[in-house]
Design an enzyme around this catalytic site. Sequence first.
Site, short mmCIF file in Angstrom:
data_model
loop_
_atom_site.label_atom_id
_atom_site.label_comp_id
_atom_site.label_asym_id
_atom_site.label_seq_id
_atom_site.Cartn_x
_atom_site.Cartn_y
_atom_site.Cartn_z
N LEU A 1 52.04 65.38 -5.20
CA LEU A 1 52.19 65.23 -3.76
C LEU A 1 51.34 66.29 -3.08
O LEU A 1 51.33 67.46 -3.49
CB LEU A 1 53.66 65.41 -3.37
CG LEU A 1 54.00 65.47 -1.89
CD1 LEU A 1 53.62 64.17 -1.21
CD2 LEU A 1 55.48 65.75 -1.72
N CYS A 2 50.64 65.87 -2.05
CA CYS A 2 49.86 66.77 -1.21
C CYS A 2 48.82 67.50 -2.07
O CYS A 2 48.17 66.88 -2.92
CB CYS A 2 50.80 67.71 -0.47
SG CYS A 2 50.08 68.47 0.99
N THR A 3 48.65 68.78 -1.88
CA THR A 3 47.60 69.51 -2.61
C THR A 3 47.97 69.79 -4.06
O THR A 3 47.18 70.36 -4.79
CB THR A 3 47.26 70.83 -1.89
OG1 THR A 3 48.45 71.59 -1.73
CG2 THR A 3 46.61 70.56 -0.54
N ALA B 1 49.43 61.54 -0.50
CA ALA B 1 48.67 62.37 0.45
C ALA B 1 49.52 63.52 0.97
O ALA B 1 50.06 64.29 0.19
CB ALA B 1 48.13 61.49 1.56
N THR C 1 45.13 63.09 -1.87
CA THR C 1 45.73 64.38 -1.57
C THR C 1 45.76 64.55 -0.05
O THR C 1 45.33 63.65 0.68
CB THR C 1 44.93 65.53 -2.24
OG1 THR C 1 45.66 66.75 -2.08
CG2 THR C 1 43.54 65.69 -1.67
#
Length: 96
Positions: free
Chosen positions: A6-8, A56, A26
């Site tokens: 998830l995310c970075t 993202a 991302t």
Amino acid sequence: MLVTSLCTGTILLAAAGLTAGRPCTTHHGAKAELAKRGGVVKDARVVDDGDLVTAAGIVSGLDLALHLVRRELSADLAVAIENVLEYQARGTVWVR
């Protein structure tokens, strides 16, 4: 084995070589870095490449979780969870 991020967190997977040549996503602020590290960046909230599923920005984590419930268990259960959370999954999940 299923790997998700998830995310970075996807940048960590890229550093380990797990996204090289694979569709992934991302946080919008890290997409250039992910591409530089060999990920095939898709403009989607959730990208499902079989045993690698990425999401993202941080709120996309809800979409990731609901997608996995739908994929692994059932669409009916995913809808029931959406109702409990009073949240509707957004966007199309990019699936290979």
